[in-house]
Design a protein around this motif. Structure first.
Motif, mmCIF file in Angstrom:
data_model
loop_
_atom_site.group_PDB
_atom_site.id
_atom_site.type_symbol
_atom_site.label_atom_id
_atom_site.label_comp_id
_atom_site.label_asym_id
_atom_site.label_seq_id
_atom_site.Cartn_x
_atom_site.Cartn_y
_atom_site.Cartn_z
ATOM 1 N N UNK A 83 30.177 43.453 43.668
ATOM 2 C CA UNK A 83 31.194 44.194 44.405
ATOM 3 C C UNK A 83 32.563 44.033 43.758
ATOM 4 N N UNK A 84 33.372 45.082 43.864
ATOM 5 C CA UNK A 84 34.713 45.019 43.309
ATOM 6 C C UNK A 84 35.608 44.152 44.188
ATOM 7 N N UNK A 85 36.687 43.673 43.607
ATOM 8 C CA UNK A 85 37.631 42.841 44.339
ATOM 9 C C UNK A 85 38.555 43.718 45.189
ATOM 10 N N UNK B 5 29.579 33.393 45.396
ATOM 11 C CA UNK B 5 30.812 33.491 46.168
ATOM 12 C C UNK B 5 32.057 33.142 45.350
ATOM 13 N N UNK B 6 32.036 32.050 44.636
ATOM 14 C CA UNK B 6 33.122 31.585 43.753
ATOM 15 C C UNK B 6 34.364 31.088 44.488
ATOM 16 N N UNK B 7 34.559 31.429 45.729
ATOM 17 C CA UNK B 7 35.784 31.072 46.456
ATOM 18 C C UNK B 7 36.486 32.322 46.954
ATOM 19 N N UNK B 8 37.249 32.189 48.035
ATOM 20 C CA UNK B 8 37.909 33.343 48.654
ATOM 21 C C UNK B 8 38.837 34.046 47.670
ATOM 22 N N UNK B 9 39.660 33.282 46.953
ATOM 23 C CA UNK B 9 40.657 33.866 46.071
ATOM 24 C C UNK B 9 40.088 34.728 44.971
ATOM 25 N N UNK B 10 38.851 34.469 44.562
ATOM 26 C CA UNK B 10 38.252 35.234 43.465
ATOM 27 C C UNK B 10 38.097 36.699 43.849
ATOM 28 N N UNK B 11 37.997 36.981 45.141
ATOM 29 C CA UNK B 11 37.702 38.336 45.599
ATOM 30 C C UNK B 11 38.954 39.176 45.844
ATOM 31 N N UNK B 12 40.094 38.646 45.417
ATOM 32 C CA UNK B 12 41.367 39.371 45.516
ATOM 33 C C UNK B 12 42.046 39.430 44.152
ATOM 34 N N UNK B 13 42.455 40.635 43.750
ATOM 35 C CA UNK B 13 43.246 40.747 42.529
ATOM 36 C C UNK B 13 44.592 40.055 42.707
ATOM 37 N N UNK C 102 35.685 38.719 53.431
ATOM 38 C CA UNK C 102 34.687 38.136 52.541
ATOM 39 C C UNK C 102 34.335 36.738 53.023
ATOM 40 N N UNK C 103 33.074 36.352 52.829
ATOM 41 C CA UNK C 103 32.640 35.029 53.278
ATOM 42 C C UNK C 103 31.427 34.578 52.475
ATOM 43 N N UNK C 104 31.298 33.273 52.335
ATOM 44 C CA UNK C 104 30.058 32.720 51.797
ATOM 45 C C UNK C 104 28.938 33.055 52.783
#
Length: 220
Positions: free
Chosen positions: A2-4, A187-195, A162-164
């Motif tokens: 999925x895209x960020x 998942x990588x962490x919450x911050x990874x999913x935001x540009x 977004x969530x694990x």
């Protein structure tokens, strides 16, 4: 993959589309976990035409190992203790009380900073939508949900962009409904999913709450 999200505002707008059933209802209240949850919740509250407030929770870190939570406190002097950590590390009551007193001071400082001494909105018999910018372990969200249950909302909904996956599943038993817009396997962490995952300042929290109040006057 999925895209960020571009930023928290875009995430909030997309999350709002999944909460459309709560639009224009007088019994709905949107609560944000500060600070990162506030820009997300602002967009949701705006789309739903609902009042916005914050719900403050402070972790009780083990002295010398502050990253390890022995419990947490929430608004309304709600306290949740992690009995397993306390018993394993033989933490005495006076240590818990000292840490709780310190964190209570910080909670009250932030509450004053964010609200300008306005009282929190009454959640009793309201449909409460509790929002953060994402869930990793979900410890803070779980504490907030437990604290809010003690205030007897009619319905409690957790909504996050977004969530694990395992966290979303685990929290589903704590509330009436949970909406995790994305639950990536990696998942990588919450911050990874935001540009743009810039830190939100106390001033930004204050300003978003004030702006939301102008757009939708609170109903206590």
């Amino acid at each position: 993959m999925a895209t960020r999200y571009r930023d928290r505002s875009e995430a909030g707008q997309l999350l709002a589309s999944k909460l459309a059933t709560y639009t224009n209802r007088e019994d709905v209240l949107v609560l944000a976990l500060p600070r990162g949850g506030v820009p997300v919740a602002y967009e949701v509250a705006k789309a739903l035409n609902a009042p916005l407030d914050v719900f403050l929770v402070r972790k009780l870190g083990v002295p010398g190992r502050e990253e390890l939570a022995m419990g947490a406190i929430g608004m309304g002097r709600i306290r949740v203790i992690n009995d397993e950590v306390v018993q394993t590390l033989h933490i005495p009551d006076h240590v818990i009380e000292a840490v709780a007193a310190k964190e209570q001071q910080e909670l009250e400082r932030r509450e004053h900073l964010y609200r300008d001494d306005m009282p929190p909105l009454d959640v009793r018999n309201r449909f409460v939508i509790l929002i953060d910018d994402g869930l990793a372990t979900g410890a803070t969200m779980r504490t907030a949900a437990q604290a809010l249950h003690q205030q007897q909302p009619a319905r409690l909904v957790i909504a996050v962009p977004v969530a694990a996956p395992q966290t979303c599943d685990a929290l589903s038993s704590e509330v009436d409904e949970i909406i995790c817009l994305r639950t990536p396997d990696f998942f990588y962490g919450v911050g990874w999913w935001y540009e743009d995952f810039s830190q939100i300042s106390d001033r930004e929290v204050h300003d978003l709450l004030a702006r939301s109040k102008q757009e939708k006057p609170s109903v206590a």
